[in-house]
Design an enzyme around this catalytic site. Structure first.
Site, PDB file in Angstrom:
ATOM      1  N   ALA A  41      -4.960 -18.253  16.981  1.00 13.53           N
ATOM      2  CA  ALA A  41      -4.876 -18.243  18.440  1.00 13.53           C
ATOM      3  C   ALA A  41      -3.467 -18.681  18.829  1.00 13.53           C
ATOM      4  O   ALA A  41      -2.796 -19.379  18.065  1.00 13.53           O
ATOM      5  CB  ALA A  41      -5.899 -19.219  19.007  1.00 13.53           C
ATOM      6  N   GLY A  58      -7.576 -18.129  14.020  1.00 14.30           N
ATOM      7  CA  GLY A  58      -8.088 -16.899  14.627  1.00 14.30           C
ATOM      8  C   GLY A  58      -7.664 -15.655  13.874  1.00 14.30           C
ATOM      9  O   GLY A  58      -8.325 -14.612  13.964  1.00 14.30           O
ATOM     10  N   GLU A  78     -10.134 -15.396  11.199  1.00 11.02           N
ATOM     11  CA  GLU A  78     -11.379 -14.983  11.873  1.00 11.02           C
ATOM     12  C   GLU A  78     -11.322 -13.499  12.239  1.00 11.02           C
ATOM     13  O   GLU A  78     -12.318 -12.786  12.138  1.00 11.02           O
ATOM     14  CB  GLU A  78     -11.606 -15.856  13.113  1.00 11.02           C
ATOM     15  CG  GLU A  78     -11.984 -17.289  12.736  1.00 11.02           C
ATOM     16  CD  GLU A  78     -11.917 -18.271  13.897  1.00 11.02           C
ATOM     17  OE1 GLU A  78     -10.972 -18.170  14.704  1.00 11.02           O
ATOM     18  OE2 GLU A  78     -12.808 -19.136  14.001  1.00 11.02           O
ATOM     19  N   GLU A 134      -7.279 -25.269  11.961  1.00  7.26           N
ATOM     20  CA  GLU A 134      -7.503 -25.849  13.286  1.00  7.26           C
ATOM     21  C   GLU A 134      -7.663 -27.367  13.252  1.00  7.26           C
ATOM     22  O   GLU A 134      -7.261 -28.061  14.182  1.00  7.26           O
ATOM     23  CB  GLU A 134      -8.756 -25.234  13.944  1.00  7.26           C
ATOM     24  CG  GLU A 134      -8.618 -23.783  14.337  1.00  7.26           C
ATOM     25  CD  GLU A 134      -9.022 -22.802  13.241  1.00  7.26           C
ATOM     26  OE1 GLU A 134      -9.057 -23.207  12.055  1.00  7.26           O
ATOM     27  OE2 GLU A 134      -9.281 -21.642  13.572  1.00  7.26           O
TER      28      GLU A 134
HETATM   29  N1  CAA Z   1       0.632 -19.859  18.259  1.00  5.19           N
HETATM   30  C1  CAA Z   1       1.802 -19.785  18.940  1.00  5.19           C
HETATM   31  N2  CAA Z   1       3.000 -19.681  18.354  1.00  5.19           N
HETATM   32  C2  CAA Z   1       3.017 -19.646  16.999  1.00  5.19           C
HETATM   33  C3  CAA Z   1       1.867 -19.713  16.222  1.00  5.19           C
HETATM   34  C4  CAA Z   1       0.621 -19.822  16.911  1.00  5.19           C
HETATM   35  N3  CAA Z   1      -0.562 -19.843  16.260  1.00  5.19           N
HETATM   36  N4  CAA Z   1       2.201 -19.669  14.913  1.00  5.19           N
HETATM   37  C5  CAA Z   1       3.542 -19.571  14.886  1.00  5.19           C
HETATM   38  N5  CAA Z   1       4.032 -19.565  16.146  1.00  5.19           N
HETATM   39  C6  CAA Z   1       5.450 -19.484  16.558  1.00  5.19           C
HETATM   40  C7  CAA Z   1       6.160 -20.785  16.308  1.00  5.19           C
HETATM   41  O1  CAA Z   1       5.954 -21.704  17.361  1.00  5.19           O
HETATM   42  C8  CAA Z   1       7.583 -20.310  16.198  1.00  5.19           C
HETATM   43  O2  CAA Z   1       8.090 -20.124  17.499  1.00  5.19           O
HETATM   44  P1  CAA Z   1       9.631 -20.541  17.843  1.00  5.19           P
HETATM   45  O3  CAA Z   1      10.458 -19.600  17.004  1.00  5.19           O
HETATM   46  O4  CAA Z   1       9.717 -20.275  19.302  1.00  5.19           O
HETATM   47  O5  CAA Z   1       9.773 -21.967  17.442  1.00  5.19           O
HETATM   48  C9  CAA Z   1       7.454 -18.931  15.544  1.00  5.19           C
HETATM   49  O6  CAA Z   1       6.104 -18.525  15.757  1.00  5.19           O
HETATM   50  C10 CAA Z   1       7.693 -18.964  14.062  1.00  5.19           C
HETATM   51  O7  CAA Z   1       6.870 -19.986  13.501  1.00  5.19           O
HETATM   52  P2  CAA Z   1       7.392 -20.935  12.323  1.00  5.19           P
HETATM   53  O8  CAA Z   1       8.831 -21.280  12.541  1.00  5.19           O
HETATM   54  O9  CAA Z   1       6.414 -22.057  12.201  1.00  5.19           O
HETATM   55  O10 CAA Z   1       7.291 -19.914  11.101  1.00  5.19           O
HETATM   56  P3  CAA Z   1       7.018 -20.239   9.572  1.00  5.19           P
HETATM   57  O11 CAA Z   1       7.170 -18.929   8.863  1.00  5.19           O
HETATM   58  O12 CAA Z   1       7.825 -21.398   9.101  1.00  5.19           O
HETATM   59  O13 CAA Z   1       5.470 -20.698   9.505  1.00  5.19           O
HETATM   60  C11 CAA Z   1       3.111 -20.499   9.978  1.00  5.19           C
HETATM   61  C12 CAA Z   1       4.457 -19.771   9.794  1.00  5.19           C
HETATM   62  C13 CAA Z   1       2.637 -21.132   8.662  1.00  5.19           C
HETATM   63  C14 CAA Z   1       2.133 -19.411  10.423  1.00  5.19           C
HETATM   64  C15 CAA Z   1       3.250 -21.610  11.042  1.00  5.19           C
HETATM   65  O14 CAA Z   1       3.883 -21.054  12.187  1.00  5.19           O
HETATM   66  C16 CAA Z   1       1.934 -22.180  11.483  1.00  5.19           C
HETATM   67  O15 CAA Z   1       1.381 -23.052  10.822  1.00  5.19           O
HETATM   68  N6  CAA Z   1       1.392 -21.704  12.626  1.00  5.19           N
HETATM   69  C17 CAA Z   1       0.186 -22.242  13.227  1.00  5.19           C
HETATM   70  C18 CAA Z   1      -1.058 -21.844  12.455  1.00  5.19           C
HETATM   71  C19 CAA Z   1      -2.306 -22.435  13.096  1.00  5.19           C
HETATM   72  O16 CAA Z   1      -2.438 -23.625  13.257  1.00  5.19           O
HETATM   73  N7  CAA Z   1      -3.252 -21.543  13.470  1.00  5.19           N
HETATM   74  C20 CAA Z   1      -4.495 -21.944  14.106  1.00  5.19           C
HETATM   75  C21 CAA Z   1      -4.387 -21.801  15.589  1.00  5.19           C
HETATM   76  S1  CAA Z   1      -5.825 -22.394  16.443  1.00  5.19           S
HETATM   77  C22 CAA Z   1      -6.954 -21.143  16.323  1.00  5.19           C
HETATM   78  O17 CAA Z   1      -6.722 -20.111  15.756  1.00  5.19           O
HETATM   79  C23 CAA Z   1      -8.266 -21.408  17.050  1.00  5.19           C
HETATM   80  C24 CAA Z   1      -9.334 -20.398  16.802  1.00  5.19           C
HETATM   81  O18 CAA Z   1     -10.008 -20.409  15.809  1.00  5.19           O
HETATM   82  C25 CAA Z   1      -9.691 -19.384  17.816  1.00  5.19           C
END
Ligand code: CAA
Length: 259
Positions: free
Chosen positions: A67, A110, A113, A133
């Protein structure tokens, strides 16, 4: 290829539709606009008789990082409730056509998912899966606990949802979360080839197989076996079934019309 800002759609002549999420700046995070567009796209593909199988991908680098966390910064319980995001996921659940997820890179939260809404998951060898999450003070909210439970059992599910750890495509495959692992560059071509094969079969048979297999997961064995038998019998009333059997004996490829 038809292209919107965040979702690309290509309907091929072989009956395969390729849906590609395209928000590279946010690692394909599923914001509300993307979910809505995905939902509308799947509804349209489901209604399009020219489409017989669907491949969903995030492209070569990332499937979806979950998400969009920006949507969560100030949201209240009431706002989250009123978003009714379940309506968007439901379009995928209701899709009677087979869906293949072609996963490269991260499929997290997500994103994992979303992959689990597919019927077959093809993963590139470098793909990573996880439900992180818990690290955000949250929990999966689009089937992460329940679809994982049904796919890989309680103890592997608990490991993933409680630790938030990422697992490799190979580990996911061993757990039963992934159907096949291929070379990274082959993920989308392989998914498209598989979809093409499925699209060449009788669409009625294919859709019955999908429906019975999915429904059967939540039924008693006796109920599910009865459902399977009834669906099997229904197929004898289709021209495709006669065509398939006749083509076998005439030693020629079957030409399925969907009737
Ligand atoms: N939402 C919004 N923005 C996101 C994102 C997310 N889920 N994942 C990555 N981004 C953005 C980052 O904020 C970053 O933006 P900026 O360049 O503006 O700073 C850009 O994408 C690149 O991200 P990273 O620099 O972190 O890239 P990376 O290659 O080093 O890492 C990653 C990639 C491992 C996917 C890391 O970004 C990460 O851990 N993301 C979050 C993953 C997460 O927690 N997902 C669960 C979300 S909650 C959910 O999904 C609820 C549900 O079940 C419905």
């Amino acid at each position: 290829m038809e292209s919107t800002q965040i979702l690309k759609l290509n309907i091929q002549e072989d009956g395969v539709a390729l849906v590609e999420i395209h928000r590279p700046e946010a690692r394909n995070a599923l914001n509300l606009e993307l979910r809505q567009t995905l939902s509308e796209t799947f509804q349209a593909l489901n209604q399009n008789p020219a489409v017989r199988a669907i491949v969903i991908t995030g492209g070569e680098k990332v499937f979806a990082a979950g998400a969009d966390i920006k949507d969560f910064t100030t949201a209240t319980t009431a706002q989250m409730y009123l978003r009714h995001t379940e309506q968007y996921w439901q379009s995928l659940v209701d899709c009677s056509k087979p869906i293949i997820a072609a996963v490269n890179g991260y499929a997290l939260g997500g994103g994992c998912e979303l992959a689990m809404h597919a019927d077959i998951i093809i993963a590139g060898q470098s793909a990573k899966f996880g439900q992180p999450e818990v690290k955000l003070g949250l929990m999966p909210g689009a089937g992460g606990t329940q679809r994982l439970l049904r796919a890989i059992g309680k103890f592997k599910t608990m490991l993933l949802v409680l630790s938030g750890k990422f697992i490799s495509a190979e580990e996911a495959s061993q757990m039963g979360l992934v159907s096949e692992v291929v070379e990274d560059e082959n993920t989308i071509p392989h998914a498209l080839e598989l979809a093409k094969t499925i699209a060449s079969f009788s669409p009625i048979a294919v859709q019955q197989i999908k429906e019975v297999t999915n429904l059967g997961q939540d039924l008693s064995l006796q109920g599910a076996l009865t459902l399977e038998r009834k669906a099997f019998q229904i197929l004898f009333d289709t021209q495709d079934q006669k065509e398939g059997v006749n083509a076998f004996f005439e030693k020629r490829p079957a030409q399925y019309t969907g009737e």
